[in-house]
Design a protein around this motif. Sequence first.
Motif, mmCIF file in Angstrom:
data_model
loop_
_atom_site.group_PDB
_atom_site.id
_atom_site.type_symbol
_atom_site.label_atom_id
_atom_site.label_comp_id
_atom_site.label_asym_id
_atom_site.label_seq_id
_atom_site.Cartn_x
_atom_site.Cartn_y
_atom_site.Cartn_z
ATOM 1 N N PRO A 1 1.241 5.480 3.975
ATOM 2 C CA PRO A 1 1.055 4.667 5.176
ATOM 3 C C PRO A 1 2.330 4.635 6.001
ATOM 4 O O PRO A 1 3.369 5.176 5.607
ATOM 5 C CB PRO A 1 0.700 3.287 4.616
ATOM 6 N N ASP A 2 2.265 3.956 7.138
ATOM 7 C CA ASP A 2 3.377 4.018 8.090
ATOM 8 C C ASP A 2 4.667 3.420 7.526
ATOM 9 O O ASP A 2 5.754 3.939 7.783
ATOM 10 C CB ASP A 2 2.992 3.298 9.380
ATOM 11 N N ARG A 3 4.556 2.316 6.767
ATOM 12 C CA ARG A 3 5.790 1.738 6.212
ATOM 13 C C ARG A 3 6.466 2.720 5.260
ATOM 14 O O ARG A 3 7.683 2.920 5.323
ATOM 15 C CB ARG A 3 5.495 0.438 5.481
ATOM 16 N N THR A 4 5.684 3.347 4.388
ATOM 17 C CA THR A 4 6.245 4.331 3.460
ATOM 18 C C THR A 4 6.885 5.481 4.221
ATOM 19 O O THR A 4 7.984 5.944 3.882
ATOM 20 C CB THR A 4 5.143 4.849 2.530
ATOM 21 N N THR A 5 6.210 5.951 5.272
ATOM 22 C CA THR A 5 6.746 7.073 6.041
ATOM 23 C C THR A 5 8.032 6.678 6.758
ATOM 24 O O THR A 5 8.978 7.487 6.854
ATOM 25 C CB THR A 5 5.701 7.559 7.060
ATOM 26 N N MET A 6 8.100 5.451 7.256
ATOM 27 C CA MET A 6 9.331 4.988 7.910
ATOM 28 C C MET A 6 10.502 5.048 6.945
ATOM 29 O O MET A 6 11.579 5.572 7.281
ATOM 30 C CB MET A 6 9.140 3.562 8.414
ATOM 31 N N TYR A 7 10.329 4.508 5.754
ATOM 32 C CA TYR A 7 11.416 4.533 4.780
ATOM 33 C C TYR A 7 11.740 5.962 4.351
ATOM 34 O O TYR A 7 12.897 6.297 4.079
ATOM 35 C CB TYR A 7 11.058 3.678 3.561
ATOM 36 N N THR B 1 5.091 16.147 6.079
ATOM 37 C CA THR B 1 5.211 16.568 7.474
ATOM 38 C C THR B 1 4.124 15.941 8.333
ATOM 39 O O THR B 1 4.387 15.437 9.437
ATOM 40 C CB THR B 1 5.141 18.102 7.580
ATOM 41 N N LYS B 2 2.897 15.949 7.832
ATOM 42 C CA LYS B 2 1.791 15.346 8.585
ATOM 43 C C LYS B 2 1.993 13.833 8.736
ATOM 44 O O LYS B 2 1.642 13.255 9.771
ATOM 45 C CB LYS B 2 0.471 15.651 7.894
ATOM 46 N N ALA B 3 2.558 13.203 7.702
ATOM 47 C CA ALA B 3 2.831 11.767 7.806
ATOM 48 C C ALA B 3 3.855 11.484 8.895
ATOM 49 O O ALA B 3 3.718 10.513 9.657
ATOM 50 C CB ALA B 3 3.309 11.234 6.460
ATOM 51 N N ARG B 4 4.879 12.322 9.005
ATOM 52 C CA ARG B 4 5.865 12.156 10.078
ATOM 53 C C ARG B 4 5.218 12.342 11.440
ATOM 54 O O ARG B 4 5.519 11.614 12.388
ATOM 55 C CB ARG B 4 7.005 13.156 9.912
ATOM 56 N N GLN B 5 4.331 13.324 11.553
ATOM 57 C CA GLN B 5 3.667 13.564 12.830
ATOM 58 C C GLN B 5 2.761 12.402 13.205
ATOM 59 O O GLN B 5 2.678 12.028 14.382
ATOM 60 C CB GLN B 5 2.873 14.868 12.749
ATOM 61 N N ARG B 6 2.065 11.795 12.213
ATOM 62 C CA ARG B 6 1.226 10.638 12.500
ATOM 63 C C ARG B 6 2.072 9.457 12.974
ATOM 64 O O ARG B 6 1.681 8.715 13.875
ATOM 65 C CB ARG B 6 0.438 10.219 11.252
ATOM 66 N N LEU B 7 3.230 9.271 12.354
ATOM 67 C CA LEU B 7 4.079 8.136 12.701
ATOM 68 C C LEU B 7 4.633 8.263 14.107
ATOM 69 O O LEU B 7 4.646 7.295 14.883
ATOM 70 C CB LEU B 7 5.227 8.015 11.691
ATOM 71 N N GLY B 8 5.131 9.441 14.483
ATOM 72 C CA GLY B 8 5.682 9.656 15.803
ATOM 73 C C GLY B 8 7.066 9.032 15.971
ATOM 74 O O GLY B 8 7.602 8.392 15.062
ATOM 75 N N PRO B 9 7.660 9.162 17.152
ATOM 76 C CA PRO B 9 9.022 8.658 17.369
ATOM 77 C C PRO B 9 9.097 7.189 17.771
ATOM 78 O O PRO B 9 10.141 6.558 17.634
ATOM 79 C CB PRO B 9 9.539 9.542 18.503
ATOM 80 N N ALA B 10 8.004 6.597 18.271
ATOM 81 C CA ALA B 10 8.078 5.244 18.833
ATOM 82 C C ALA B 10 8.531 4.191 17.830
ATOM 83 O O ALA B 10 9.371 3.349 18.158
ATOM 84 C CB ALA B 10 6.735 4.870 19.451
ATOM 85 N N HIS C 1 0.848 -1.180 0.000
ATOM 86 C CA HIS C 1 0.000 0.000 0.000
ATOM 87 C C HIS C 1 0.889 1.238 0.000
ATOM 88 O O HIS C 1 1.937 1.278 0.629
ATOM 89 C CB HIS C 1 -0.914 0.011 1.221
ATOM 90 N N GLY C 2 0.436 2.263 -0.679
ATOM 91 C CA GLY C 2 1.183 3.502 -0.719
ATOM 92 C C GLY C 2 2.384 3.423 -1.639
ATOM 93 O O GLY C 2 2.519 2.510 -2.462
ATOM 94 N N LEU C 3 3.274 4.370 -1.514
ATOM 95 C CA LEU C 3 4.468 4.403 -2.352
ATOM 96 C C LEU C 3 5.401 3.258 -1.967
ATOM 97 O O LEU C 3 5.728 3.084 -0.789
ATOM 98 C CB LEU C 3 5.194 5.740 -2.173
ATOM 99 N N PRO C 4 5.859 2.475 -2.936
ATOM 100 C CA PRO C 4 6.722 1.315 -2.625
ATOM 101 C C PRO C 4 8.166 1.721 -2.383
ATOM 102 O O PRO C 4 9.068 1.398 -3.161
ATOM 103 C CB PRO C 4 6.566 0.444 -3.877
ATOM 104 N N LEU C 5 8.417 2.413 -1.287
ATOM 105 C CA LEU C 5 9.759 2.904 -1.004
ATOM 106 C C LEU C 5 10.617 1.802 -0.388
ATOM 107 O O LEU C 5 10.136 0.952 0.351
ATOM 108 C CB LEU C 5 9.705 4.093 -0.030
ATOM 109 N N ARG C 6 11.916 1.837 -0.717
ATOM 110 C CA ARG C 6 12.920 0.995 -0.086
ATOM 111 C C ARG C 6 14.160 1.856 0.126
ATOM 112 O O ARG C 6 14.188 3.031 -0.242
ATOM 113 C CB ARG C 6 13.245 -0.229 -0.945
ATOM 114 N N LEU C 7 15.204 1.276 0.710
ATOM 115 C CA LEU C 7 16.401 2.055 1.038
ATOM 116 C C LEU C 7 17.634 1.495 0.342
ATOM 117 O O LEU C 7 18.727 1.476 0.912
ATOM 118 C CB LEU C 7 16.604 2.092 2.553
#
Length: 498
Positions: A64-70, A115-124, A28-34
């Motif tokens: 989604p959260d996985r995309t935001t993490m990457y 920015t909003k995606a980062r805020q939704r994800l949070g630091p945890a 789901h979302g952008l298929p980002l990898r590193l």
Amino acid sequence: MPESATLPPRSAALSPTARAVPVSSAEHGLPLRLGVLTEQLPAALVDDVIASAAAGKRRCRLLPDRTTMYFVLGLCLFSGADSMAPPGYRTVMRWLTNGLRHLPGIVVPSSPALTKARQRLGPAPLAALFDRVRGPADCAGTRGVLAFGRRVVAWDGTGIDVADTPVNAATFGRAGAAGHPQLRLLALLECGTHALIDAVFDGFHTASEHVLARRVLPCLRPGMLLLADRNFPGHQLWAEALATGADLAWRLKRNTVFLPTAVLPDGSFLSVMGTPAENVRYGQARAAGRPLPGPPTGHTVRIVEYTVTVHAADGSARIEPFRLVTSLLDHRLAPADQLAALYHQRWEIELGYGELKCRLRGAEFILRSRSPELVRQEMHAFLVVYQALAALRTRTAQAGDLEPARISFTVTVRLARDQACNQAGTDPHTLATAVEQTISDLLAETLPARRNRTYARIKRPPKNTFPTKKPDHIRACSRVSYTLTVLEKQPTTSQFAK
């Protein structure tokens, strides 16, 4: 900030449990990898961390959260790619989606959306991800990792500048009356591989190095040899570190008094690290000329005193005195000259901080986040990316039968950025091919054996337009050689009262 230091250390390489976590069936979302770092940070691990941090309960969207993490990890990987400033959100997203934007539904989100995606994800989730990947490297067969049969590690603290906002200043504080707000970061680092066994941080005005050091104590284990500078020795912290089963070799301040109780054949001597009350009592007795009643109450330690003579190419020389206190009491296991020669590896943690703060983050850059929650998220992301880069260097060193210091961190970062732009982590076959190519490229640009050198501590303040080097300033020659001389303690009559 989550207390990751209370958990046991884990290998920098992924555990079988982490590798066995199933990836969600649909992307789901952008298929980002590193890029090649996806081998260390696979989608399965990211999904598991998000689930454990209870951050994946929102409806699916473009971010989604996985995309935001990457994406957050990509911000840190590309932070120092531009010498002017850290690249913007959309620039990083364009690099991470390079080669994908021809696909239907692939768009570059706006900066406010990111920015909003980062805020939704949070630091945890980022804190939990670092807790999963931190730990000593899988260094089987790696050169330059062990000494006296022990894994050599070091800890030290440093300051990390954050964005100068009122909320950041109120939360983290400043190092002085002026300057940016700062985090105080303390890392426990494996000297040979630069892997982060653990790292903790807090506000500069709320946590000292000793407070942070106690948070990483649970990661010390028997079979480790901990090196530390002269800010750390103290009766209580020494006892707490020694209770972990690790051995210690710390530098001492010159004004600390240790009276010999036994002189060893290699010139070192046994002594006692007294309690603070005992130190005061014995100091008053020495000042008054009274005989000492006997050895103080405290920890039995071994003291190694030595000098380092620095010979420069221009013929000049200078002598610097050193004193070490160690828990290695057997001079046959750890001779004084070898122990003194080993202490220079403590500087590996300074080199590690240079890699993290200058090569990865960018020289004289600050963390971009403008709120404390996002600062914590960004700092943990930097630690995760740094750990993945250290694992890649260690794997390359093992492939070439070299010490990890021979693998350039700068080249490692550049190749990792290139492969992230080339979508190297899109599928297992492409990822394996990219990792092999990256290792070959790194081995083709190995560094020469590290030479002895010295460098004057001259730093130009940020934004200073005046040259650091004045016309009449002659920089000392950096090519030097060292001569290490152990000072043998001469046997003397007892200094204690009969």
